[in-house]
Design a protein around this motif. Structure first.
Motif, PDB file in Angstrom:
ATOM      1  N   ASP A  47       0.859  -1.184   0.000  1.00  0.00           N
ATOM      2  CA  ASP A  47       0.000   0.000   0.000  1.00  0.00           C
ATOM      3  C   ASP A  47       0.898   1.237   0.000  1.00  0.00           C
ATOM      4  N   ILE A  48       0.618   2.150  -0.909  1.00  0.00           N
ATOM      5  CA  ILE A  48       1.412   3.382  -1.012  1.00  0.00           C
ATOM      6  C   ILE A  48       0.528   4.569  -0.672  1.00  0.00           C
ATOM      7  N   ILE A  49       0.955   5.352   0.296  1.00  0.00           N
ATOM      8  CA  ILE A  49       0.222   6.551   0.710  1.00  0.00           C
ATOM      9  C   ILE A  49       1.102   7.760   0.406  1.00  0.00           C
ATOM     10  N   ILE A  50       0.584   8.669  -0.451  1.00  0.00           N
ATOM     11  CA  ILE A  50       1.379   9.811  -0.906  1.00  0.00           C
ATOM     12  C   ILE A  50       0.692  11.116  -0.534  1.00  0.00           C
ATOM     13  N   ASN A  51       1.489  12.045  -0.058  1.00  0.00           N
ATOM     14  CA  ASN A  51       1.007  13.393   0.222  1.00  0.00           C
ATOM     15  C   ASN A  51       1.882  14.370  -0.569  1.00  0.00           C
ATOM     16  N   PRO A  52       1.467  14.680  -1.825  1.00  0.00           N
ATOM     17  CA  PRO A  52       2.313  15.523  -2.670  1.00  0.00           C
ATOM     18  C   PRO A  52       2.445  16.954  -2.171  1.00  0.00           C
ATOM     19  N   ASP A  53       1.462  17.431  -1.405  1.00  0.00           N
ATOM     20  CA  ASP A  53       1.525  18.806  -0.901  1.00  0.00           C
ATOM     21  C   ASP A  53       2.680  18.986   0.087  1.00  0.00           C
ATOM     22  N   LYS A  54       2.886  17.963   0.916  1.00  0.00           N
ATOM     23  CA  LYS A  54       3.955  18.035   1.915  1.00  0.00           C
ATOM     24  C   LYS A  54       5.251  17.409   1.421  1.00  0.00           C
ATOM     25  N   GLY A  55       5.157  16.688   0.325  1.00  0.00           N
ATOM     26  CA  GLY A  55       6.349  16.001  -0.158  1.00  0.00           C
ATOM     27  C   GLY A  55       6.679  14.814   0.715  1.00  0.00           C
ATOM     28  N   ASP A  56       5.655  14.111   1.168  1.00  0.00           N
ATOM     29  CA  ASP A  56       5.873  12.975   2.063  1.00  0.00           C
ATOM     30  C   ASP A  56       5.144  11.758   1.521  1.00  0.00           C
ATOM     31  N   MET A  57       5.573  10.572   1.964  1.00  0.00           N
ATOM     32  CA  MET A  57       4.935   9.338   1.509  1.00  0.00           C
ATOM     33  C   MET A  57       5.228   8.195   2.486  1.00  0.00           C
ATOM     34  N   GLU A  58       4.380   7.172   2.400  1.00  0.00           N
ATOM     35  CA  GLU A  58       4.580   5.968   3.206  1.00  0.00           C
ATOM     36  C   GLU A  58       4.322   4.749   2.336  1.00  0.00           C
ATOM     37  N   ILE A  59       5.131   3.705   2.570  1.00  0.00           N
ATOM     38  CA  ILE A  59       4.926   2.432   1.878  1.00  0.00           C
ATOM     39  C   ILE A  59       4.741   1.346   2.945  1.00  0.00           C
ATOM     40  N   TRP A  60       3.643   0.615   2.832  1.00  0.00           N
ATOM     41  CA  TRP A  60       3.365  -0.446   3.803  1.00  0.00           C
ATOM     42  C   TRP A  60       3.251  -1.774   3.072  1.00  0.00           C
ATOM     43  N   ARG A  61       3.939  -2.803   3.644  1.00  0.00           N
ATOM     44  CA  ARG A  61       3.882  -4.150   3.062  1.00  0.00           C
ATOM     45  C   ARG A  61       3.028  -5.044   3.941  1.00  0.00           C
ATOM     46  N   ARG A  62       2.066  -5.714   3.332  1.00  0.00           N
ATOM     47  CA  ARG A  62       1.189  -6.650   4.059  1.00  0.00           C
ATOM     48  C   ARG A  62       1.677  -8.079   3.831  1.00  0.00           C
ATOM     49  N   ARG A  63       1.898  -8.822   4.974  1.00  0.00           N
ATOM     50  CA  ARG A  63       2.314 -10.224   4.878  1.00  0.00           C
ATOM     51  C   ARG A  63       1.503 -11.078   5.848  1.00  0.00           C
ATOM     52  N   VAL A  64       1.258 -12.307   5.442  1.00  0.00           N
ATOM     53  CA  VAL A  64       0.497 -13.251   6.277  1.00  0.00           C
ATOM     54  C   VAL A  64       1.463 -14.043   7.163  1.00  0.00           C
ATOM     55  N   ILE A  65       1.091 -14.209   8.441  1.00  0.00           N
ATOM     56  CA  ILE A  65       1.944 -14.930   9.403  1.00  0.00           C
ATOM     57  C   ILE A  65       1.805 -16.435   9.178  1.00  0.00           C
ATOM     58  N   VAL A  66       2.942 -17.096   9.040  1.00  0.00           N
ATOM     59  CA  VAL A  66       2.969 -18.568   8.894  1.00  0.00           C
ATOM     60  C   VAL A  66       3.948 -19.138   9.910  1.00  0.00           C
ATOM     61  N   ALA A  67       3.822 -20.466  10.119  1.00  0.00           N
ATOM     62  CA  ALA A  67       4.777 -21.150  11.009  1.00  0.00           C
ATOM     63  C   ALA A  67       6.176 -21.010  10.436  1.00  0.00           C
ATOM     64  N   ASP A  72       7.354 -19.989   2.557  1.00  0.00           N
ATOM     65  CA  ASP A  72       7.666 -20.285   1.156  1.00  0.00           C
ATOM     66  C   ASP A  72       7.867 -19.014   0.326  1.00  0.00           C
ATOM     67  N   PHE A  73       7.088 -17.987   0.629  1.00  0.00           N
ATOM     68  CA  PHE A  73       7.125 -16.754  -0.163  1.00  0.00           C
ATOM     69  C   PHE A  73       7.466 -15.578   0.748  1.00  0.00           C
ATOM     70  N   GLU A  74       8.740 -15.199   0.767  1.00  0.00           N
ATOM     71  CA  GLU A  74       9.203 -14.189   1.713  1.00  0.00           C
ATOM     72  C   GLU A  74       8.526 -12.837   1.523  1.00  0.00           C
ATOM     73  N   ASN A  75       8.161 -12.522   0.299  1.00  0.00           N
ATOM     74  CA  ASN A  75       7.535 -11.219   0.060  1.00  0.00           C
ATOM     75  C   ASN A  75       6.104 -11.169   0.590  1.00  0.00           C
ATOM     76  N   GLU A  76       5.412 -12.317   0.588  1.00  0.00           N
ATOM     77  CA  GLU A  76       4.002 -12.339   0.980  1.00  0.00           C
ATOM     78  C   GLU A  76       3.780 -12.962   2.356  1.00  0.00           C
ATOM     79  N   GLU A  77       4.792 -13.619   2.888  1.00  0.00           N
ATOM     80  CA  GLU A  77       4.638 -14.314   4.177  1.00  0.00           C
ATOM     81  C   GLU A  77       5.721 -13.867   5.162  1.00  0.00           C
ATOM     82  N   ILE A  78       5.412 -14.002   6.454  1.00  0.00           N
ATOM     83  CA  ILE A  78       6.357 -13.675   7.516  1.00  0.00           C
ATOM     84  C   ILE A  78       6.257 -14.760   8.591  1.00  0.00           C
ATOM     85  N   THR A  79       7.375 -15.183   9.151  1.00  0.00           N
ATOM     86  CA  THR A  79       7.346 -16.241  10.171  1.00  0.00           C
ATOM     87  C   THR A  79       6.745 -15.711  11.461  1.00  0.00           C
TER      88      THR A  79
END
Length: 417
Positions: A47-67, A72-79
């Motif tokens: 998810d990318i949140i941009i505020n062009p007026d302030k020149g600021d932004m945030e990037i958030w990564r969503r991952r599913v918790i697994v054992a 198997d998929f480091e980009n989509e999963e987290i231990t």
């Protein structure tokens, strides 16, 4: 500060008049998603949140918790272990949102991201510029001479846009200097790579038509219609006009008192000789008017082949043909018929180069008072003068020998050409 490069980019582009806030945000998001794809292989769980007026932004990564052992998929999963380092009460199956810092992308990626952003902005500007000028093709435009080259003049408008006026689109008598204002029509817009090239023309028939709209109120208001325009740039033009209001004389309204209205147009076109003609659906009458100032005796029309035999008295032939054949050529183009000029009593048509030419056709090279001096002694055509002896002309007119010799030289060059 981690997002310093991004803030610098915002400060450069957020005030760009061609880019609204929504468009800028869309461009920025596209740039960042491309960077995330290169880094992580996919951007679907970001998810990318941009505020062009302030020149600021945030990037958030969503991952599913697994054992721990099921990762198997480091980009989509987290231990589970890694997730509980973020928050102690996380459980398997829950989703973790974690902010991605720009520094995580790497310095080289940040520099590439900034360059990509600049490229996208320029691409957007060029697209807008292309659309802007595409919409005004055929309209009169004014720009300032920025640079004069042998084959082209480079113009710049008030917004700094570059416009090209090629040599072949210039009137032969045109002479430009840096800083001059130039009027023409936008003839075409072509994409050269990603950059639009805007072409101006001063030789187009459309330019003359638009000048009539701009300079003559009745044409602008639609009371007079320009039916057709033909021209030899810088030399001669014929304009057919019509009015649906019988109370309006379209030719008189376009020309004005003593040529006052059309004078500005003539001056703009380098003293191009403009004949304004009343349009009619009667093709015989239209051809007769188009051949003005010649007086036509009769016309034989071949509608199937779009040809017409025009019969004239001997003294009218040179008027019909005109200097360099310009008059008959333009008359044919205006009416859409191929015109064959025939002297009354002749079987075959005349050949333009072998016929006499009215002296008034040389008014751009021979002063009017000189032409009038010849007319006083009955000499009003080129050949009638060339047949005379110089000494005789000096005696019969108030002209100097040098002037007469200059005139004869001009007339001889016409027939030699």
């Amino acid at each position: 500060m981690e997002n310093l490069a991004l803030i610098d980019s915002f400060s450069e582009f957020k005030d760009n008049k061609l880019i609204d806030r929504v468009t800028l945000m869309a461009i920025l998001e596209d740039v960042f998603r491309n960077a995330l794809k290169k880094k992580y292989g996919s951007d679907e769980n970001f998810d990318i949140i941009i505020n062009p007026d302030k020149g600021d932004m945030e990037i958030w990564r969503r991952r599913v918790i697994v054992a721990d052992e099921d990762l198997d998929f480091e980009n989509e999963e987290i231990t589970l272990t890694e997730a509980r380092m973020i928050e102690a009460d996380f459980e398997i199956g829950e989703e973790v949102s974690e902010e991605v810092k720009l520094i995580d992308l790497g310095r080289r990626a940040i520099l590439a991201l900034r360059q990509n952003l600049i490229s996208k902005i320029h691409e957007h500007d060029n697209t807008n510029l292309y659309k802007q000028f595409k919409d005004i093709i055929g309209d009169i435009y004014t720009a300032e001479v920025h640079h004069v080259r042998p084959r082209v003049v480079i113009l710049v408008d008030d917004e700094g846009n570059e416009i090209v006026l090629p040599k072949e689109k210039q009137i032969p008598s045109d002479f430009f200097r840096k800083g001059d204002n130039v009027r023409g029509i936008i003839e075409s817009v072509e994409l050269k790579g990603n950059k639009p090239q805007i072409i101006m023309s001063r030789t187009s028939e459309k330019f003359l038509e638009k000048l009539f709209e701009q300079e003559i109120p009745e044409v602008f208001d639609g009371l007079i219609t320009v039916k057709n325009v033909v021209r030899i740039p810088g030399e001669k033009a014929k304009v057919a006009v019509d009015s649906y209001d019988d109370r309006i004389d379209p030719v008189g309204a376009c020309v004005g008192m003593k040529g006052s209205r059309i004078h500005g147009i003539v001056r703009e076109l380098g003293n191009e000789n403009i004949d304004v003609i009343n349009y009619t659906n009667n093709i015989q009458l239209f051809i007769t008017r188009a051949l003005s100032p010649a007086k036509v005796s009769s016309i034989k029309i071949d509608e199937e082949n779009k040809r017409a035999e025009v019969f004239l008295k001997l003294e009218e032939v040179s008027k019909a043909i005109g200097r360099g054949g310009h008059n008959i050529k333009l008359a044919g183009q205006l009416t859409g018929y191929e015109l064959d000029v025939i002297r009354e009593g002749d079987v075959a048509g005349t050949v333009a180069d072998e016929d006499d030419v009215e002296l008034t056709e040389f008014s751009d090279e021979i002063e009017e008072w000189v032409i009038e001096e010849f007319a006083k002694i009955g000499l009003d055509t080129a050949k009638s003068i060339l047949k005379q002896e110089v000494e005789d002309l000096v005696r019969r007119t108030d002209l100097e020998e040098e002037t007469i010799l200059d005139v004869m030289k001009i007339l001889k060059e016409e027939f030699d050409s």
